[in-house]
Motif scaffolding. Structure first.
Motif, PDB file in Angstrom:
ATOM      1  N   ASN A   1       5.447   3.594   4.088  1.00 36.73           N
ATOM      2  CA  ASN A   1       5.237   2.236   3.204  1.00 36.73           C
ATOM      3  C   ASN A   1       6.052   2.249   1.995  1.00 36.73           C
ATOM      4  N   ILE A   2       6.161   3.382   1.437  1.00 36.49           N
ATOM      5  CA  ILE A   2       7.158   3.412   0.519  1.00 36.49           C
ATOM      6  C   ILE A   2       8.423   2.853   0.618  1.00 36.49           C
ATOM      7  N   VAL A   3       9.101   3.260   1.893  1.00 38.10           N
ATOM      8  CA  VAL A   3      10.326   2.705   2.295  1.00 38.10           C
ATOM      9  C   VAL A   3      10.114   0.980   2.561  1.00 38.10           C
TER      10      VAL A   3
ATOM     11  N   HIS B   1       0.979  -1.297   0.097  1.00 41.16           N
ATOM     12  CA  HIS B   1       0.024  -0.024   0.304  1.00 41.16           C
ATOM     13  C   HIS B   1       0.842   1.278  -0.018  1.00 41.16           C
ATOM     14  N   ALA B   2       1.759   1.162  -0.789  1.00 41.81           N
ATOM     15  CA  ALA B   2       2.875   2.423  -0.879  1.00 41.81           C
ATOM     16  C   ALA B   2       2.473   3.475  -1.627  1.00 41.81           C
ATOM     17  N   LEU B   3       1.051   3.619  -1.974  1.00 40.72           N
ATOM     18  CA  LEU B   3       0.562   4.775  -2.565  1.00 40.72           C
ATOM     19  C   LEU B   3      -0.756   5.202  -2.029  1.00 40.72           C
ATOM     20  N   GLN B   4      -0.970   6.502  -2.295  1.00 39.60           N
ATOM     21  CA  GLN B   4      -2.408   6.925  -1.729  1.00 39.60           C
ATOM     22  C   GLN B   4      -3.077   7.762  -2.968  1.00 39.60           C
TER      23      GLN B   4
ATOM     24  N   CYS C   1       1.417  13.051  -0.585  1.00 34.95           N
ATOM     25  CA  CYS C   1       0.358  12.505   0.499  1.00 34.95           C
ATOM     26  C   CYS C   1       1.243  12.031   1.947  1.00 34.95           C
ATOM     27  N   THR C   2       2.656  11.899   1.792  1.00 36.41           N
ATOM     28  CA  THR C   2       3.336  11.646   2.882  1.00 36.41           C
ATOM     29  C   THR C   2       3.452  10.339   3.029  1.00 36.41           C
ATOM     30  N   GLY C   3       3.307   9.281   2.191  1.00 37.76           N
ATOM     31  CA  GLY C   3       3.012   7.953   2.446  1.00 37.76           C
ATOM     32  C   GLY C   3       4.536   7.206   2.522  1.00 37.76           C
ATOM     33  N   TYR C   4       5.471   8.082   2.975  1.00 41.65           N
ATOM     34  CA  TYR C   4       6.931   7.588   3.088  1.00 41.65           C
ATOM     35  C   TYR C   4       7.178   6.217   3.753  1.00 41.65           C
TER      36      TYR C   4
ATOM     37  N   THR D   1       3.815   7.728  -7.762  1.00 40.61           N
ATOM     38  CA  THR D   1       4.448   6.297  -7.710  1.00 40.61           C
ATOM     39  C   THR D   1       5.315   6.138  -8.884  1.00 40.61           C
ATOM     40  N   PRO D   2       4.806   6.648 -10.157  1.00 38.79           N
ATOM     41  CA  PRO D   2       5.751   6.193 -11.332  1.00 38.79           C
ATOM     42  C   PRO D   2       7.312   6.584 -11.161  1.00 38.79           C
ATOM     43  N   GLY D   3       7.263   7.770 -10.633  1.00 38.27           N
ATOM     44  CA  GLY D   3       8.542   8.157 -10.457  1.00 38.27           C
ATOM     45  C   GLY D   3       9.280   7.495  -9.186  1.00 38.27           C
TER      46      GLY D   3
END
Ligand code: FES
Ligand code: FES
Length: 188
Positions: free
Chosen positions: A141-143, A95-98, A136-139, A103-105
């Motif tokens: 989950n991105i990490v 769920h690394a996107l809101q 969206c500051t989803g860092y 996301t593509p970048g």
């Protein structure tokens, strides 16, 4: 006008472009590669990141003529035979996107990061992605997703591991098999 010939996501395109045309404009407006997005147009957000010659580049900061003779990979060139690339799958599963705009970048930059550092810790992921902003500051989950992707791509981790970080930089699913030569692009 300048004539360029570029390999994008495994297909060859030859086009006449204005010398001032940005690579991101060329990808989106001429080739219809709208998976690569523009977030700022000033080189700050990283949303437009693609791979140029095997390394990540912000395509709003590169002229289309600078890509002449080079290989470009966009997020649209990552999936293979309908199957998401391990980094794409890891972003999905964690769920690394809101809103998904960054996301593509993020995915393209993550591939570059994993090619340099196949087993990054949290700090190394954050450092590697510091040029990419998520509004969206989803860092968190991105990490998590990037570290999960590293696990999935580790040699011996299963079929997905065959698609190593290094290989992912030139991941053209169609490779040269059905590489199409096109002369004269659609007008954007
Ligand atoms: Fe290229 Fe923001 S659109 S860095
Ligand atoms: Fe919205 Fe990152 S998910 S900008």
């Amino acid at each position: 006008m300048a004539r360029i010939s570029v390999d994008v996501d495994g297909s060859r395109y030859t086009d006449e472009v204005e010398p001032r045309m940005l690579l991101v404009q060329y990808l989106r407006e001429r080739l219809g590669k709208v998976g690569t997005v523009v977030g700022c147009d000033t080189g700050n957000c990283g949303a437009c990141t693609v791979h140029l010659g095997g390394r990540s580049a912000k395509s709003c900061s590169v002229l289309a003529v600078q890509a002449d003779g080079q290989q470009v990979t966009t997020v649209e060139g990552l999936a293979r035979d309908g199957e998401l690339h391990p980094v794409q799958a890891a972003f999905h599963d964690n769920h690394a996107l809101q809103c998904g705009f960054c996301t593509p970048g993020m995915i393209m930059q993550s591939l570059d990061l994993l090619a340099e550092q196949p087993d990054p810790d949290d700090d190394q992921v954050r450092e590697g992605l510091e040029g990419n902003l998520c509004r969206c500051t989803g860092y968190q989950n991105i990490v998590r997703a990037v570290r999960d992707a590293a696990d999935r791509m580790r040699p011996g981790a299963g079929p997905e591991a065959e698609r190593t970080a290094a290989g992912a930089q030139t991941p053209h699913p169609r490779e040269s098999a059905d590489s199409a030569e096109r002369t004269g692009g659609r007008q954007g």
